[in-house]
Motif scaffolding. Structure first.
Motif, short mmCIF file in Angstrom:
data_model
loop_
_atom_site.label_atom_id
_atom_site.label_comp_id
_atom_site.label_asym_id
_atom_site.label_seq_id
_atom_site.Cartn_x
_atom_site.Cartn_y
_atom_site.Cartn_z
N LEU A 44 0.83 -1.20 0.00
CA LEU A 44 0.00 0.00 0.00
C LEU A 44 0.86 1.26 0.00
CD1 LEU A 44 -2.53 -1.03 2.79
CD2 LEU A 44 -2.62 -1.58 0.36
N THR A 45 0.39 2.31 -0.67
CA THR A 45 1.00 3.63 -0.53
C THR A 45 0.74 4.08 0.90
OG1 THR A 45 0.60 4.15 -2.86
CG2 THR A 45 0.95 6.01 -1.37
N LEU A 46 1.77 4.55 1.57
CA LEU A 46 1.63 4.88 2.99
C LEU A 46 1.24 6.33 3.25
CD1 LEU A 46 4.62 2.83 4.41
CD2 LEU A 46 2.19 2.19 4.27
N GLU A 47 1.56 7.23 2.34
CA GLU A 47 1.23 8.65 2.53
C GLU A 47 -0.07 8.98 1.81
OE1 GLU A 47 2.86 10.81 4.50
OE2 GLU A 47 4.11 9.09 5.07
N PRO A 48 -1.04 9.54 2.52
CA PRO A 48 -2.33 9.87 1.90
C PRO A 48 -2.23 11.07 0.97
CG PRO A 48 -2.29 10.71 4.12
CD PRO A 48 -1.01 9.91 3.94
N GLN A 49 -3.18 11.14 0.05
CA GLN A 49 -3.29 12.33 -0.80
C GLN A 49 -3.90 13.45 0.02
OE1 GLN A 49 -5.41 11.36 -4.39
NE2 GLN A 49 -3.95 9.80 -4.98
N LEU A 50 -3.35 14.65 -0.13
CA LEU A 50 -3.81 15.79 0.66
C LEU A 50 -4.32 16.92 -0.23
CD1 LEU A 50 -0.80 16.01 3.15
CD2 LEU A 50 -2.98 14.83 3.49
N ASN A 51 -5.19 17.73 0.34
CA ASN A 51 -5.61 18.97 -0.31
C ASN A 51 -4.48 19.99 -0.19
OD1 ASN A 51 -8.30 18.14 -0.95
ND2 ASN A 51 -8.82 18.36 1.20
N LYS A 52 -4.59 21.09 -0.89
CA LYS A 52 -3.56 22.14 -0.84
C LYS A 52 -3.34 22.67 0.56
CE LYS A 52 -4.04 23.62 -5.59
NZ LYS A 52 -4.34 24.71 -6.52
N ASP A 53 -4.39 22.65 1.39
CA ASP A 53 -4.25 23.15 2.77
C ASP A 53 -3.69 22.10 3.73
OD1 ASP A 53 -6.36 21.40 3.22
OD2 ASP A 53 -7.77 22.95 3.86
N GLY A 54 -3.32 20.93 3.21
CA GLY A 54 -2.74 19.88 4.04
C GLY A 54 -3.73 18.92 4.64
N SER A 55 -5.02 19.14 4.43
CA SER A 55 -6.04 18.23 4.97
C SER A 55 -6.21 17.03 4.01
CB SER A 55 -7.37 18.96 5.14
OG SER A 55 -7.85 19.41 3.89
N LEU A 56 -6.77 15.95 4.54
CA LEU A 56 -7.03 14.77 3.71
C LEU A 56 -8.07 15.10 2.65
CD1 LEU A 56 -7.34 11.81 6.26
CD2 LEU A 56 -5.44 12.30 4.74
N ASN A 57 -7.82 14.66 1.42
CA ASN A 57 -8.85 14.86 0.40
C ASN A 57 -9.93 13.78 0.56
OD1 ASN A 57 -8.11 12.52 -1.09
ND2 ASN A 57 -6.79 13.68 -2.46
N TYR A 58 -11.01 13.92 -0.17
CA TYR A 58 -12.14 13.02 -0.02
C TYR A 58 -11.74 11.56 -0.26
CZ TYR A 58 -16.56 10.68 -0.80
OH TYR A 58 -17.60 9.79 -0.73
N SER A 59 -10.98 11.31 -1.31
CA SER A 59 -10.57 9.94 -1.63
C SER A 59 -9.70 9.35 -0.53
CB SER A 59 -9.82 9.90 -2.96
OG SER A 59 -10.68 10.22 -4.02
N ALA A 60 -8.81 10.15 0.03
CA ALA A 60 -7.94 9.68 1.10
C ALA A 60 -8.75 9.35 2.36
CB ALA A 60 -6.86 10.70 1.41
N LYS A 61 -9.80 10.13 2.62
CA LYS A 61 -10.67 9.83 3.77
C LYS A 61 -11.37 8.49 3.56
CE LYS A 61 -11.62 14.62 5.03
NZ LYS A 61 -12.62 15.69 5.03
N PHE A 62 -11.83 8.27 2.33
CA PHE A 62 -12.47 6.99 2.01
C PHE A 62 -11.47 5.85 2.12
CE2 PHE A 62 -14.14 4.03 -1.39
CZ PHE A 62 -15.14 3.50 -0.61
N ALA A 63 -10.25 6.07 1.64
CA ALA A 63 -9.19 5.05 1.74
C ALA A 63 -8.88 4.73 3.20
CB ALA A 63 -7.93 5.52 1.02
N LYS A 64 -8.84 5.75 4.02
CA LYS A 64 -8.58 5.56 5.45
C LYS A 64 -9.65 4.67 6.07
CE LYS A 64 -7.39 8.23 9.54
NZ LYS A 64 -7.21 9.55 10.12
N ALA A 65 -10.91 4.90 5.70
CA ALA A 65 -12.01 4.07 6.21
C ALA A 65 -11.89 2.63 5.70
CB ALA A 65 -13.35 4.67 5.80
N LEU A 66 -11.54 2.47 4.43
CA LEU A 66 -11.35 1.12 3.88
C LEU A 66 -10.22 0.39 4.60
CD1 LEU A 66 -11.59 1.62 0.01
CD2 LEU A 66 -13.12 0.26 1.44
N ARG A 67 -9.13 1.09 4.81
CA ARG A 67 -7.99 0.46 5.48
C ARG A 67 -8.34 0.09 6.92
NH1 ARG A 67 -2.52 3.26 3.11
NH2 ARG A 67 -2.93 2.73 0.93
N ALA A 68 -9.16 0.90 7.57
CA ALA A 68 -9.61 0.56 8.93
C ALA A 68 -10.46 -0.71 8.89
CB ALA A 68 -10.38 1.73 9.54
N GLU A 69 -11.30 -0.83 7.87
CA GLU A 69 -12.17 -2.00 7.73
C GLU A 69 -11.35 -3.28 7.56
OE1 GLU A 69 -15.51 -3.62 4.55
OE2 GLU A 69 -15.14 -1.47 4.70
#
Length: 121
Positions: A44-69
């Motif tokens: 797995l890629t270990l670093e999430p994709q971020l928005n310009k402001d450094g927050s998690l983008n929508y896809s990365a939030k979804f990926a985080k939930a999948l990885r938790a599952e």
């Protein structure tokens, strides 16, 4: 421009596709219309994709939930068991830790993409 339409066929179930992007890697079989099998040993890629402001983008939030599952099937960023996903894009988001056009990233041994194999029309 119209979005491409894809169709699963039994022929696709026999093809091993490889995903390699941004440090992630996985072997995948599209077994049924809504069943993609990611083989154990995927990286797995270990670093999430971020928005310009450094927050998690929508896809990365979804990926985080999948990885938790599937956390019980991941050790040190590598899957320890096969995992089944309902769509190519969900599988790609899981591997890439963010947005991914998995239809173009999954390739057979000759470099032919899943898109090329399955696009209709």
């Amino acid at each position: 421009m119209m979005k491409a339409q894809h169709k699963w066929t039994p022929e696709l179930a026999e093809i091993e596709f490889t995903f390699t992007d941004w440090g992630s890697f996985g072997k995948v079989f599209w077994r049924h219309r809504k069943e993609l099998l990611l083989k154990a040993g995927a990286r797995l890629t270990l670093e999430p994709q971020l928005n310009k402001d450094g927050s998690l983008n929508y896809s990365a939030k979804f990926a985080k939930a999948l990885r938790a599952e599937y956390q019980d099937k991941i050790v040190d960023g590598v899957t320890t068991e096969d995992i089944v996903f309902p769509s190519p894009n969900e599988l790609g988001i899981f591997l890439r830790f963010g947005g991914e056009n998995t239809w173009l990233s999954l390739k057979d041994g000759d470099g032919k993409t899943l898109h090329e194999w399955s696009v209709v029309g």
